[in-house]
Structures are given as structure tokens and as C-alpha cells.
Design a protein around this motif. Structure first.
Motif, mmCIF file in Angstrom:
data_model
loop_
_atom_site.group_PDB
_atom_site.id
_atom_site.type_symbol
_atom_site.label_atom_id
_atom_site.label_comp_id
_atom_site.label_asym_id
_atom_site.label_seq_id
_atom_site.Cartn_x
_atom_site.Cartn_y
_atom_site.Cartn_z
ATOM 1 N N ARG A 126 25.787 38.128 40.474
ATOM 2 C CA ARG A 126 25.867 37.750 39.066
ATOM 3 C C ARG A 126 26.563 36.389 38.923
ATOM 4 N NH1 ARG A 126 28.135 40.517 33.718
ATOM 5 N NH2 ARG A 126 27.277 38.808 32.508
ATOM 6 N N TYR A 127 27.496 36.133 39.831
ATOM 7 C CA TYR A 127 28.235 34.874 39.789
ATOM 8 C C TYR A 127 28.133 34.125 41.114
ATOM 9 C CZ TYR A 127 30.480 36.685 35.617
ATOM 10 O OH TYR A 127 30.716 37.191 34.362
ATOM 11 N N SER A 128 28.106 32.821 41.013
ATOM 12 C CA SER A 128 28.389 31.995 42.181
ATOM 13 C C SER A 128 29.412 30.966 41.721
ATOM 14 C CB SER A 128 27.130 31.332 42.752
ATOM 15 O OG SER A 128 27.461 30.745 44.000
ATOM 16 N N GLY A 129 29.551 29.886 42.465
ATOM 17 C CA GLY A 129 30.539 28.895 42.048
ATOM 18 C C GLY A 129 30.806 27.914 43.159
ATOM 19 N N ALA A 130 31.910 27.211 43.041
ATOM 20 C CA ALA A 130 32.257 26.208 44.050
ATOM 21 C C ALA A 130 33.723 26.357 44.420
ATOM 22 C CB ALA A 130 31.997 24.814 43.504
ATOM 23 N N THR A 131 34.023 25.957 45.638
ATOM 24 C CA THR A 131 35.390 26.072 46.167
ATOM 25 C C THR A 131 35.784 24.763 46.846
ATOM 26 O OG1 THR A 131 34.925 28.403 46.690
ATOM 27 C CG2 THR A 131 36.877 27.425 47.710
ATOM 28 N N VAL A 132 36.976 24.313 46.568
ATOM 29 C CA VAL A 132 37.528 23.182 47.332
ATOM 30 C C VAL A 132 38.645 23.747 48.208
ATOM 31 C CG1 VAL A 132 38.653 20.927 47.251
ATOM 32 C CG2 VAL A 132 37.027 21.565 45.452
ATOM 33 N N LYS A 157 33.943 29.767 38.958
ATOM 34 C CA LYS A 157 32.687 30.493 39.047
ATOM 35 C C LYS A 157 31.770 30.162 37.879
ATOM 36 C CE LYS A 157 34.289 34.899 37.182
ATOM 37 N NZ LYS A 157 34.344 36.341 37.399
ATOM 38 N N VAL A 158 30.492 30.475 38.083
ATOM 39 C CA VAL A 158 29.505 30.232 37.049
ATOM 40 C C VAL A 158 28.535 31.421 37.031
ATOM 41 C CG1 VAL A 158 28.049 28.828 38.600
ATOM 42 C CG2 VAL A 158 27.811 28.554 36.154
ATOM 43 N N ASP A 159 28.116 31.788 35.822
ATOM 44 C CA ASP A 159 27.186 32.905 35.665
ATOM 45 C C ASP A 159 25.790 32.461 36.122
ATOM 46 O OD1 ASP A 159 25.562 34.963 34.802
ATOM 47 O OD2 ASP A 159 26.680 35.263 32.943
ATOM 48 N N ILE A 160 25.251 33.198 37.076
ATOM 49 C CA ILE A 160 23.911 32.839 37.571
ATOM 50 C C ILE A 160 22.942 33.999 37.368
ATOM 51 C CG2 ILE A 160 24.588 31.086 39.267
ATOM 52 C CD1 ILE A 160 24.281 33.553 41.337
ATOM 53 N N SER A 161 23.340 34.943 36.499
ATOM 54 C CA SER A 161 22.519 36.154 36.359
ATOM 55 C C SER A 161 21.119 35.857 35.833
ATOM 56 C CB SER A 161 23.231 37.177 35.476
ATOM 57 O OG SER A 161 23.561 36.588 34.249
ATOM 58 N N THR A 162 20.956 34.724 35.137
ATOM 59 C CA THR A 162 19.623 34.413 34.608
ATOM 60 C C THR A 162 18.878 33.401 35.487
ATOM 61 O OG1 THR A 162 20.551 32.687 33.222
ATOM 62 C CG2 THR A 162 20.301 34.874 32.205
ATOM 63 N N ALA A 163 19.482 33.003 36.585
ATOM 64 C CA ALA A 163 18.831 31.998 37.457
ATOM 65 C C ALA A 163 17.597 32.591 38.128
ATOM 66 C CB ALA A 163 19.820 31.498 38.496
ATOM 67 N N LYS A 164 16.517 31.826 38.110
ATOM 68 C CA LYS A 164 15.238 32.340 38.619
ATOM 69 C C LYS A 164 14.945 31.937 40.063
ATOM 70 C CE LYS A 164 13.561 33.871 34.534
ATOM 71 N NZ LYS A 164 14.955 34.102 34.085
ATOM 72 N N GLU A 168 17.190 27.219 43.759
ATOM 73 C CA GLU A 168 17.335 25.840 43.273
ATOM 74 C C GLU A 168 18.072 25.805 41.934
ATOM 75 O OE1 GLU A 168 14.545 27.108 44.589
ATOM 76 O OE2 GLU A 168 14.534 25.905 46.436
ATOM 77 N N GLU A 169 17.763 26.819 41.110
ATOM 78 C CA GLU A 169 18.435 26.874 39.812
ATOM 79 C C GLU A 169 19.929 27.179 39.995
ATOM 80 O OE1 GLU A 169 17.659 29.260 35.792
ATOM 81 O OE2 GLU A 169 15.829 28.850 36.943
ATOM 82 N N ILE A 170 20.222 28.041 40.964
ATOM 83 C CA ILE A 170 21.637 28.319 41.259
ATOM 84 C C ILE A 170 22.317 27.028 41.722
ATOM 85 C CG2 ILE A 170 23.247 29.587 42.753
ATOM 86 C CD1 ILE A 170 21.187 31.850 42.898
ATOM 87 N N ALA A 171 21.634 26.300 42.598
ATOM 88 C CA ALA A 171 22.194 25.047 43.134
ATOM 89 C C ALA A 171 22.559 24.094 41.996
ATOM 90 C CB ALA A 171 21.198 24.384 44.082
ATOM 91 N N GLU A 172 21.669 24.002 41.015
ATOM 92 C CA GLU A 172 21.928 23.100 39.876
ATOM 93 C C GLU A 172 23.193 23.494 39.121
ATOM 94 O OE1 GLU A 172 18.868 22.526 36.791
ATOM 95 O OE2 GLU A 172 17.484 22.306 38.486
ATOM 96 N N ARG A 173 23.307 24.797 38.856
ATOM 97 C CA ARG A 173 24.483 25.259 38.086
ATOM 98 C C ARG A 173 25.770 25.064 38.884
ATOM 99 N NH1 ARG A 173 22.294 30.689 35.011
ATOM 100 N NH2 ARG A 173 20.281 29.794 34.502
#
Ligand code: GRF
Length: 197
Positions: free
Chosen positions: A134-140, A157-164, A167-172
């Protein structure tokens, strides 16, 4: 002057986000060097901006430096911080030792999940997508001798539950990366993050 070296392997959008943020804040810090392991867009951009570029241990170039030579160059340039921004090679242990706790990395997932060998670029987002997260995100994080392992400095974190698609996850996730990397660097420059562990 606080000197930063940015290591890149690809398009360099994180490098540019960092460059822009330093410029905007008229920071006492500068990207003094861009280091790449291959010919890539990021190097072209760095050259356009008048930043010194170096190749390290590169298969696609003959004019590359060894890590030992690069270490000397960066030490002579009084480098305060090394930022891995989409750099695809593992940094040798001896180099990590020479810049202990002075190397940070941006990883396009919520560490410690989706980390380790092979987990870079779109591979990360494919794995996240296939796990229906449901979530992904970035870490430093600080770079130590183990892949994606050092102390976490920031994570969002960012909500990716609607990502299709991956590539769409990568953008977010990239949007998050462009926000948190400059923020962490700013805090390091201002002494608000202590890298000594
Ligand atoms: C970013 O997603 C970074 O986190 C990953 O590779 C990508 C590099 O993008 N390690 P860019 O070269 O900064 O545009």
C-alpha cells in the motif's frame, strides 16, 4: 565552503534537485564534483553546469580513476560529504573507511524493506508492485560496508495503493526523493544531523 561530491550512474534528477536546492538557498555549500561509473546524462548536465566530473572504475571509459586515485582527488578537494544519487556500483570497503560516515545514499524504498543486492532502480519498484504494497517511499541513509544497511537519516512514505505499474510507483517515489535528499543535506550542512555514529 562545504564541498559535496555527488556519485551518479543515470539521468541525475536527484543530483539536479540537490543542485537547485543549494542554489536557491544560496548555501555555503557547493557540489564541487560529480563522479560517475559510466557515460550518463547526469555527467552531461554536470558539465553544462561547470562542475568538475570524474569517472571511477568505469567499463565505458578509458580515462577513469581508481578508487584510490579518486580518494586522493576528493581529499585534496576538501570534500565534506559524498552523496550517492542513483550510483549503481557498490563502494569498496577501503573507500568507505576513508570517508567513514561521510557517505550517504538515497534508496527508492522504505528500508530495511526492498534492500540489498539487485534492489536498485526499477527492480525495487517491480518488487514493491508485485507485493501489492500500500505504501512505498524513499530513505536516506549513511553508507557502510553492507548494501543499504547504514543508519537511516530520513524516510518518507507515499501511498501507492492506486498505482497501476512499477513505473507509476517510481514516479511517486521520485518526488519524495527530490524532497528528502536536499533536506537531509541541508541539515547536515547546518549541523542538525550528526553523521558520527
Ligand atoms: C533514484 O530512484 C534513486 O533512488 C535510485 O536510482 C534513481 C536515480 O535517479 N537509486 P536519478 O539518476 O537521480 O534521476
Amino acid at each position: 565552503m562545504f564541498n559535496i561530491a555527488v556519485f551518479v550512474s543515470g539521468r541525475g534528477s536527484n543530483f539536479l534537485a540537490l543542485y537547485e536546492s543549494l542554489k536557491k538557498r544560496q548555501s555555503e555549500a557547493q557540489i564541487a564534483a560529480v563522479v560517475a561509473d559510466r557515460n550518463c546524462q547526469a555527467v552531461e548536465k554536470a558539465k553544462e553546469l561547470g562542475i568538475s566530473t570524474y569517472f571511477v572504475s568505469s567499463k565505458s571509459r578509458e580515462d577513469f580513476f581508481t578508487y584510490e586515485e579518486l580518494k586522493q582527488i576528493l581529499l585534496e578537494g576538501e570534500t565534506n560529504l559524498i552523496v550517492l544519487a542513483g550510483f549503481l556500483k557498490k563502494i569498496p570497503d577501503t573507500f568507505v573507511d576513508s570517508f567513514k560516515s561521510r557517505i550517504i545514499n538515497i534508496h527508492p524504498a522504505l528500508l530495511p524493506s526492498y534492500s540489498g543486492k539487485g534492489m536498485y532502480g526499477i527492480n525495487v519498484h517491480k518488487a514493491v508492485f508485485n507485493s501489492r504494497e500500500r505504501y512505498s517511499g524513499a530513505t536516506v541513509h549513511i553508507v557502510d560496508k553492507i548494501y543499504d544497511h547504514g543508519k537511516i537519516l530520513a524516510q518518507q512514505k507515499v501511498d501507492i495503493s492506486t498505482a497501476k505499474s512499477p513505473e507509476e510507483i517510481a514516479e511517486r517515489v521520485l518526488e519524495i526523493e527530490h524532497r528528502i535528499l536536499p533536506e537531509v543535506v541541508r541539515k547536515i550542512i547546518e549541523g542538525k544531523i550528526n553523521l558520527d555514529t
